[in-house]
Design an enzyme around this catalytic site. Structure first.
Site, short mmCIF file in Angstrom:
data_model
loop_
_atom_site.label_atom_id
_atom_site.label_comp_id
_atom_site.label_asym_id
_atom_site.label_seq_id
_atom_site.Cartn_x
_atom_site.Cartn_y
_atom_site.Cartn_z
CB THR A 49 -0.91 -0.01 1.26
OG1 THR A 49 -1.50 1.26 1.42
CG2 THR A 49 -0.10 -0.30 2.53
CG ASP A 50 -1.16 4.95 -0.99
OD1 ASP A 50 -1.70 4.31 -0.06
OD2 ASP A 50 -1.77 5.79 -1.68
CD GLU A 51 -3.21 3.29 4.59
OE1 GLU A 51 -2.91 3.02 5.76
OE2 GLU A 51 -4.37 3.24 4.16
CE1 TYR A 96 -3.24 -2.84 5.86
CE2 TYR A 96 -3.21 -0.47 5.43
CZ TYR A 96 -3.22 -1.78 4.97
OH TYR A 96 -3.19 -2.03 3.61
CE LYS A 151 0.15 -4.66 3.00
NZ LYS A 151 -0.19 -5.99 2.48
P1 NAD Z 1 -9.58 -7.40 2.51
O1 NAD Z 1 -9.56 -7.17 3.98
O2 NAD Z 1 -10.82 -7.10 1.74
O3 NAD Z 1 -9.19 -8.92 2.20
C1 NAD Z 1 -8.19 -9.61 2.88
C2 NAD Z 1 -8.35 -11.10 2.61
O4 NAD Z 1 -7.26 -11.79 3.26
C3 NAD Z 1 -9.64 -11.69 3.18
O5 NAD Z 1 -10.24 -12.54 2.22
C4 NAD Z 1 -9.18 -12.48 4.40
O6 NAD Z 1 -10.00 -13.60 4.69
C5 NAD Z 1 -7.77 -12.89 3.96
N1 NAD Z 1 -6.90 -13.18 5.13
C6 NAD Z 1 -6.70 -12.39 6.22
N2 NAD Z 1 -5.84 -12.99 7.06
C7 NAD Z 1 -5.47 -14.17 6.48
C8 NAD Z 1 -4.59 -15.22 6.86
N3 NAD Z 1 -3.91 -15.18 8.03
N4 NAD Z 1 -4.43 -16.26 6.02
C9 NAD Z 1 -5.12 -16.31 4.84
N5 NAD Z 1 -5.98 -15.35 4.44
C10 NAD Z 1 -6.14 -14.29 5.25
O7 NAD Z 1 -8.34 -6.57 1.95
P2 NAD Z 1 -8.17 -5.78 0.57
O8 NAD Z 1 -8.67 -4.41 0.73
O9 NAD Z 1 -8.67 -6.63 -0.54
O10 NAD Z 1 -6.58 -5.71 0.50
C11 NAD Z 1 -5.83 -6.75 -0.13
C12 NAD Z 1 -4.37 -6.39 -0.14
O11 NAD Z 1 -4.17 -5.18 -0.86
C13 NAD Z 1 -3.77 -6.15 1.25
O12 NAD Z 1 -2.47 -6.67 1.27
C14 NAD Z 1 -3.76 -4.64 1.37
O13 NAD Z 1 -2.73 -4.22 2.24
C15 NAD Z 1 -3.48 -4.24 -0.05
N6 NAD Z 1 -3.95 -2.90 -0.46
C16 NAD Z 1 -5.25 -2.54 -0.27
C17 NAD Z 1 -5.70 -1.30 -0.72
C18 NAD Z 1 -7.15 -0.90 -0.57
O14 NAD Z 1 -7.49 0.20 -1.00
N7 NAD Z 1 -8.02 -1.72 -0.03
C19 NAD Z 1 -4.80 -0.43 -1.34
C20 NAD Z 1 -3.47 -0.82 -1.50
C21 NAD Z 1 -3.07 -2.07 -1.07
O1 TDX Z 2 -16.87 6.02 7.65
C1 TDX Z 2 -15.81 6.49 7.27
N1 TDX Z 2 -15.69 7.84 7.12
C2 TDX Z 2 -14.54 8.43 6.69
O2 TDX Z 2 -14.49 9.67 6.58
C3 TDX Z 2 -14.68 5.65 6.92
C4 TDX Z 2 -14.77 4.16 7.07
C5 TDX Z 2 -13.54 6.27 6.47
N2 TDX Z 2 -13.45 7.62 6.36
C6 TDX Z 2 -12.24 8.23 5.81
C7 TDX Z 2 -10.92 7.75 6.36
C8 TDX Z 2 -10.00 7.89 5.17
O3 TDX Z 2 -9.52 9.23 5.07
O4 TDX Z 2 -12.21 7.87 4.42
C9 TDX Z 2 -10.89 7.61 3.97
C10 TDX Z 2 -10.78 6.19 3.46
O5 TDX Z 2 -10.93 5.32 4.57
P1 TDX Z 2 -10.77 3.73 4.46
O6 TDX Z 2 -11.74 3.20 3.47
O7 TDX Z 2 -10.78 3.17 5.83
O8 TDX Z 2 -9.33 3.60 3.76
P2 TDX Z 2 -7.85 4.05 4.19
O9 TDX Z 2 -7.71 4.18 5.66
O10 TDX Z 2 -7.47 5.22 3.34
O11 TDX Z 2 -7.03 2.73 3.73
C11 TDX Z 2 -7.36 2.07 2.49
O12 TDX Z 2 -6.43 2.40 1.48
C12 TDX Z 2 -5.13 1.93 1.65
C13 TDX Z 2 -7.40 0.55 2.70
O13 TDX Z 2 -8.33 0.23 3.71
C14 TDX Z 2 -6.02 0.02 3.03
O14 TDX Z 2 -6.06 -1.39 3.11
C15 TDX Z 2 -5.08 0.44 1.93
O15 TDX Z 2 -3.78 0.06 2.27
#
Ligand code: NAD
Ligand code: TDX
Length: 332
Positions: free
Chosen positions: A121-123, A148, A152
């Site tokens: 992630t960019d975080e 988190y 990462k």
């Molecule tokens: P998510 O929480 O929707 O999905 C995570 C999945 O991993 C789930 O299906 C869960 O059951 C599985 N999991 C968790 N712990 C596990 C374990 N110990 N063994 C096997 N499976 C396990 O997450 P997401 O938003 O789809 O993110 C996926 C990946 O992308 C992560 O690595 C996250 O850091 C990265 N990422 C997410 C975002 C975003 O915007 N959501 C952005 C950049 C990177």
């Molecule tokens: O109810 C809400 N209201 C609100 O204002 C929630 C759930 C979030 N927020 C804000 C927090 C953040 O500034 O919205 C923005 C996005 O929040 P999230 O969906 O929780 O994402 P963020 O914390 O930015 O992280 C996401 O992007 C990077 C993913 O969850 C991570 O897994 C990924 O690494």
């Protein structure tokens, strides 16, 4: 035909990748997923049976991981605890899955000499000022803020060390905020869409000035396939689609497309340590590997995402009440 082992393939981005990769390549895919609260088998319906296998299990399980990695060509590692808010209340699962899980996978990939792609992630880079002209690049120093993002960052550094010390055949990608179908209702965009469907006002943390750099999950998937195919071993690639928006703008767009007044939201308690702004410069991926995003119209992307949540209530409804009850306790 390449065999991919996709960890976390029942989660949001992993399931989108599985659908995308099976539709756009001739690979076969095995998903390894623990099915935590965030995993959902309903996200993996309608896939070609001869090219898709699901295994329920933990990426921290040495024996299982060893067997599955041995049988594959490429490991694509999505599995993680992914929600910042959860990490502030119960960090331990983040250490187990994000750190020990990644360690378990890279040990197996090293032992069996397998190609490994690590999803991050960019975080990991911390945050930017709203008026900072710079964006994150591959050489921005790591400076994570939350439990988190620090786990990462730790997992990225393990992969880098395994490349350097043991010759692991790995690449890393750090992507910005994804949106699209199959995203858990705890996350910002699906939470607000499903709130409006339920007649609840969207909840904005603080003043809603925080900026996220949105990318459609399909663009993330095409970037990952490009890196697996053409990426240089040992390199990191940033993935982003120039989609910066502040949270207030996103809520107003959702309200507009759902026929509500622009100010029909509530401001709630802010997230502790809330990162102000993320912004990705994805020039390396574009110039060196020739990748381009295709879903650049955010307005249309949000409209399509709203339509998906309207049409797939059976997919998200079972999680909604529990998720909102958790937020309510936190005053959010
Ligand atoms: P998510 O929480 O929707 O999905 C995570 C999945 O991993 C789930 O299906 C869960 O059951 C599985 N999991 C968790 N712990 C596990 C374990 N110990 N063994 C096997 N499976 C396990 O997450 P997401 O938003 O789809 O993110 C996926 C990946 O992308 C992560 O690595 C996250 O850091 C990265 N990422 C997410 C975002 C975003 O915007 N959501 C952005 C950049 C990177
Ligand atoms: O109810 C809400 N209201 C609100 O204002 C929630 C759930 C979030 N927020 C804000 C927090 C953040 O500034 O919205 C923005 C996005 O929040 P999230 O969906 O929780 O994402 P963020 O914390 O930015 O992280 C996401 O992007 C990077 C993913 O969850 C991570 O897994 C990924 O690494």
């Amino acid at each position: 035909m390449q065999k991919l082992l996709v960890t976390g393939g029942a989660g949001f981005i992993g399931s989108n990748f599985v659908h995308y990769a099976l539709a756009n390549t001739d690979s076969s895919i095995t998903v390894l997923d623990k099915l935590t609260y965030a995993g959902n088998l309903a996200s993996l319906q309608g896939l070609p049976e001869d090219r898709f296998t699901f295994v329920q299990g933990d990426i921290c399980d040495n024996g299982l991981v060893d067997t599955l990695v041995q049988e594959t060509d490429v490991v694509v590692h999505y599995a993680a605890e992914s929600h910042n808010d959860n990490s502030l209340h119960d960090p331990r699962p983040f250490l187990d899955t994000n750190i020990i899980g990644t360690y378990t996978l890279i040990e197996a990939a090293r032992k069996h000499g397998k190609r490994f792609h690590h999803i991050s992630t960019d975080e990991v880079y911390g945050d930017l000022e709203l008026d900072d002209p710079e964006r994150f690049t591959e050489s921005t120093p790591y400076n994570p803020s939350s439990p988190y993002s620090s786990t990462k960052a730790g997992s990225d550094l393990l992969v880098r060390a395994w490349v350097r010390s043991f010759g692991l055949q790995a690449t890393i990608s750090n992507c910005s905020n994804n949106y699209g179908p199959y995203q858990h209702v705890e996350k910002f965009i699906p939470r607000q869409i499903t709130n409006v469907i339920d007649g609840i006002r969207p909840k904005l943390y603080g003043a809603g000035e925080n900026v996220r750099d949105w990318i459609h999950a399909n663009d993330h998937s095409s970037a990952v396939l490009t890196i697996i195919e053409k990426g240089e071993i040992g390199q990191t690639y940033l993935i982003g689609a120039d989609g910066e928006k502040n949270n207030k703008e996103v809520v107003e767009l959702i309200l507009k497309h759902m026929g509500q007044p622009a100010d029909a939201y509530d401001q709630v308690i802010d997230r502790p340590g809330h990162d102000l702004r993320y912004a990705i410069d994805s020039s390396r991926l574009r110039t060196e590997l020739g990748w381009e995003p295709k879903f650049s119209n955010f307005d249309q992307g949000i409209e399509a995402t709203i339509a998906w949540y309207r049409e797939n209530e059976a997919w998200w409804r079972p999680q909604k009440a529990e998720t909102e009850a958790k937020y309510k306790v936190q005053g959010q």
